[in-house]
Design an enzyme around this catalytic site. Structure first.
Site, PDB file in Angstrom:
ATOM      1  N   GLU A 271       4.738  -4.187  -8.197  1.00 53.02           N
ATOM      2  CA  GLU A 271       3.503  -3.714  -7.593  1.00 53.02           C
ATOM      3  C   GLU A 271       2.961  -2.511  -8.365  1.00 53.02           C
ATOM      4  O   GLU A 271       3.634  -1.931  -9.219  1.00 53.02           O
ATOM      5  CB  GLU A 271       3.770  -3.352  -6.119  1.00 53.02           C
TER       6      GLU A 271
ATOM      7  N   HIS B   7       4.995 -11.448  -1.273  1.00 53.05           N
ATOM      8  CA  HIS B   7       6.111 -11.239  -0.345  1.00 53.05           C
ATOM      9  C   HIS B   7       5.651 -11.318   1.112  1.00 53.05           C
ATOM     10  O   HIS B   7       4.476 -11.119   1.429  1.00 53.05           O
ATOM     11  CB  HIS B   7       6.766  -9.879  -0.593  1.00 53.05           C
TER      12      HIS B   7
END
Length: 282
Positions: free
Chosen positions: A135, A23
């Protein structure tokens, strides 16, 4: 002296090309890269992109189009957090959304304090979400997701159907996922890709997930290649890789191989060729 495996061969239909994307810069990265303890702050719950992060999205989008990748990618898989969703739709979404009642946007205007216009779902690959590429789970509020209904409102044309629970049941405030658990989850995610029919897939995910998954998968190859595969990703970095189905997990057959001997029949010796009038040709 040999420093790793040499050239190898593998059937094309047992390979997939994956485009791994971390990201763009999130609000948690600004302080977190200076002081790791900043990731503990509840101010960064499900962190969204910074304005610099959106500029990074614009830059990667230009690359994806100028390189022709936008025509190759069949599917985009995103971690279901704000910063990955914003990155996924910003990089791989359609051009300029116009309000049409029969076509939902990928992202509504100003989603996640983006100060961005709505993003179209036309002329772009489908975008789906999958929990297993999230994550490192637990403790850090920036890695906790919101309710799925909240995301569905902000990202109407993104497919959330693979997410099993409305609320985040994976993130624990007092338990941090171990590196071994994260790597195992990453391997399971890559194995799951073999249940998909698509051959060219973009995956928008996170630094920790990428680093620990790829390090667990490094094989016998040249040290420079290991470094290329396993080094930390920068914000909005894209790396193209090929994964190989050595365990025969996939069931796809080749669409480019040709079996030959069609039509079937007895082969004639080279000295017995006949012409159209059935006369032997010497």
């Amino acid at each position: 002296m040999e420093t790793g495996a040499g050239i190898g061969l593998y059937p094309l239909h047992r390979c997939k090309t994956i485009y791994l994307v971390r990201h763009a810069q999130g609000i948690h990265n600004v302080d977190g890269e200076k002081n790791y303890k900043a990731y503990m702050s509840h101010d960064y719950f499900d962190a969204e992109l910074t304005q610099l992060g959106w500029k990074q999205v614009d830059s990667l989008r230009k690359h994806v189009h100028s390189s022709g990748l936008h025509k190759k990618i069949e599917l985009v898989i995103s971690s279901p957090l704000m910063r990955t969703l914003q990155t996924a739709v910003g990089v791989f979404g359609g051009e300029g959304y116009t309000d049409m009642s029969d076509v939902l946007p990928l992202m509504v205007a100003n989603a996640g304090n983006s100060c961005r216009a709505a993003i179209s779902s036309l002329n772009c690959p489908p975008i789906i979400t999958e929990e297993s590429c999230r994550e490192h789970l637990g403790v850090h509020p920036c890695d906790q997701r919101r309710s799925i209904s909240h995301y569905q409102f902000l990202f109407p044309a993104v497919d959330f159907s693979l997410i099993e629970s409305e609320e985040d049941k994976l993130w624990k405030a007092d338990v941090r996922e171990t590196i071994e658990e994260l790597a195992a989850r990453g391997k399971k995610f890559l194995n799951w890709l073999w249940t998909r029919k698509e051959k060219e897939i973009a995956i928008v995910t996170h630094s920790g997930f990428l680093f620990h998954t790829l390090n667990a998968l490094q094989n016998e190859c040249h040290p420079d290649v290991k470094k290329e595969i396993c080094s930390h990703f920068a914000n909005c970095e894209l790396r193209s890789m090929v994964i190989v189905d050595r365990s025969m997990l996939g069931s796809d057959t080749s669409v480019t191989d040709y079996s030959g001997k069609i039509p079937k029949g007895s082969d004639l010796p080279s000295d017995a060729v006949v012409d159209d009038n059935n006369i032997k040709v010497e």
